[in-house]
Design an enzyme around this catalytic site. Structure first.
Site, mmCIF file in Angstrom:
data_model
loop_
_atom_site.group_PDB
_atom_site.id
_atom_site.type_symbol
_atom_site.label_atom_id
_atom_site.label_comp_id
_atom_site.label_asym_id
_atom_site.label_seq_id
_atom_site.Cartn_x
_atom_site.Cartn_y
_atom_site.Cartn_z
ATOM 1 N N GLY A 198 -1.869 -25.946 -13.063
ATOM 2 C CA GLY A 198 -1.368 -24.589 -13.242
ATOM 3 C C GLY A 198 0.078 -24.601 -13.698
ATOM 4 C CB VAL A 202 1.821 -21.954 -8.582
ATOM 5 C CG1 VAL A 202 0.811 -22.276 -7.481
ATOM 6 C CG2 VAL A 202 1.854 -20.451 -8.851
ATOM 7 N N GLY A 203 3.382 -24.807 -8.822
ATOM 8 C CA GLY A 203 3.415 -26.232 -8.535
ATOM 9 C C GLY A 203 4.480 -26.599 -7.518
ATOM 10 C CD GLU A 220 -2.417 -33.675 -14.439
ATOM 11 O OE1 GLU A 220 -1.742 -33.469 -15.477
ATOM 12 O OE2 GLU A 220 -2.620 -34.812 -13.985
ATOM 13 C CB CYS A 254 -1.887 -27.014 -20.102
ATOM 14 S SG CYS A 254 -3.095 -28.351 -20.154
#
Length: 469
Positions: A198, A202-203, A220, A254
């Site tokens: 994501g 948020v990571g 990732e 991505c």
């Protein structure tokens, strides 16, 4: 009070789920290679038997053309699962290691063992591939798993929740649907690895939650993946390949080219070729094309509309149309983009391609190095020396020369980021290793003593050991 009670209930539910899959792991049955092979075969069977249902679900949630859904979600996932099935026994075998001469007589090996219970949190843009592929790697390594599909693609989430328990051991894999509260409840639990795909914001939250339990993470993420086009590049080929990689899944990829740094002498010609290639692929009105997808929801479409409205570019070479209610953003090329434009301030994640002129390759390299390390970097040039120069002077998760995106396809290549674009890697053996612990084991025969190492220490022992070691 009600919110607190709801949160408490969610955490209790999450704890029960994790306890269940951990109990299955503790039973020992997931260590069996035959069990692992059956789980991988089940995932393959699921993707093949329910192909139409999955394609329908992606079309409903993403407006995804069926060919794109099959190619970019189902086919690549089948490839990953089959690659793991073919090689699992050899990858899981103990690896013998030659001892140093001072320890001759010992037997040394690396034992690959599963980590335990893992958590896979998947995104919405490739909602099947980016959940099932890491799940396959986790099961191949002998783990149990809790998987969390994205709530942004609810039809796909429902299909995964329905079909996964039908095809793999339901006591080893739990599918948790829901949104942010459910994810947060899961993150309060202890896992043996968390695998998240994501955005970086948020990571960071995932990493912070994992740190409370010292849980290792695979992140990732993404970022602004640049394309460098030098003056000697084949512009026809560059335009064809950039357009394919950029507008696949309506730019919601991505590793999609995020922006182009074009040598000033070819900037205008490249922009023209990009625009004409878009018309060839999607027609004069891409809205009516069966080959062009939609933005995942109205909120994201409005975000993209805002980037266009903010300006900071000389011209819209093609596209620019937005119908947020219909989740439509036309494939768009922006010419003469200012480095300070809003569209350059964040990962675009949509069908908008800024093209910036640069004086030379070194200026392009300096621009890339002045920003976060990207997940992917692409360079188009007729010179292998120039390509090598760009690759040596920049850092990115992966890279292509005279191509885009396709480096994620070979299972033998690791896929992952670096720095802010991610940590860890998977695909093929890399995924198996990511979900395994490599345990060092030495076996020394009882007759082989290293008496010189034992107390009491003497000057003679020290002289001998200094010579030996």
């Amino acid at each position: 009070m009600a919110i607190t009670e709801d949160r408490s209930t969610m955490q209790e539910h999450a704890a029960a789920i994790v306890k269940g899959v951990r109990s299955t792991f503790d039973s020992g049955r997931t260590r069996d290679i035959a069990w692992r092979q059956r789980q991988l075969a089940g995932l393959v069977e699921m993707l093949e038997e329910h192909e139409e249902a999955f394609l329908d679900a992606m079309a409903a949630d993403l407006g995804r053309p069926r060919f794109e859904g099959w190619m970019a979600d189902l086919r690549v996932t089948l490839r990953d699962a089959n690659e793991l099935r073919r090689n699992l026994r050899s990858w899981a075998r103990d690896e013998r290691v030659r001892p140093p001469w001072q320890l001759l007589g010992t037997r040394n090996r690396i034992v690959r063992e599963p980590l335990g219970a893992v958590l896979v949190i998947a995104p919405w843009n490739y909602p099947i591939h980016l959940l099932v592929s890491p799940l396959a790697a986790a099961l191949a390594a002998g783990n149990t798993a809790v998987v969390k599909p994205s709530e942004v693609t609810p039809t796909v989430s429902g299909a995964l929740a329905r079909y996964i328990p039908m095809h793999v051991d339901p006591e080893a894999v739990a599918v948790v649907e829901g949104g942010v509260p459910e994810t947060q409840a899961l993150l309060t639990q202890r896992f043996d690895r968390i695998f998240y795909t994501g955005n970086g914001h948020v990571g960071r939250q995932i990493a912070e939650a994992a740190a409370r339990h010292l849980t290792p993470v695979t992140l990732e993420l993404g970022g602004k993946s640049p394309v460098i086009v030098d003056r000697d590049a084949n512009l026809d080929s560059a335009a064809r390949r950039i357009v394919w990689g950029k507008f696949l899944n309506a730019g919601q990829t991505c590793v999609a080219p995020d922006y182009v740094l074009a040598h000033e002498s070819v900037h205008d010609a490249l922009v023209d070729k990009l625009a004409s290639t878009i018309r060839e692929r999607y027609g004069d009105d891409p809205r009516t094309s069966d080959s062009f997808g939609r933005i995942v929801n109205e909120r994201h479409a409005l975000r993209l509309q805002g980037l266009l409205a903010a300006g900071g570019f000389k011209a819209v070479a093609c596209g620019g149309d937005v119908d947020a209610g219909a989740r439509y953003v036309a494939p768009t090329v922006l010419a003469g983009v200012d480095p300070d434009a809003a569209v350059m301030g964040e990962e675009i994640f949509g069908p908008i391609l800024p093209v910036l002129p640069v004086r030379d390759v070194d200026e392009a390299i300096a621009y890339v190095n002045g920003h976060d390390k990207p997940l992917a970097l692409y360079v188009f040039t007729g010179s292998s020396r120039t390509a090598d120069h760009v690759l040596r002077q920049t850092s990115s998760g992966g890279a292509c020369v005279n191509e885009v995106v396709s480096h994620v396809l070979p299972a033998a290549l690791p896929f992952g980021g670096v720095g802010p674009s991610g940590t860890g890697a998977y695909h093929g053996r890399w995924g198996f290793e990511e979900f395994s612990h490599r345990k060092a084991v030495m076996d020394r025969p009882t007759w082989l003593e290293l008496a010189m190492m034992y107390a009491p220490y003497t000057a003679l022992k020290e002289r001998i050991v200094r010579r030996l070691f």
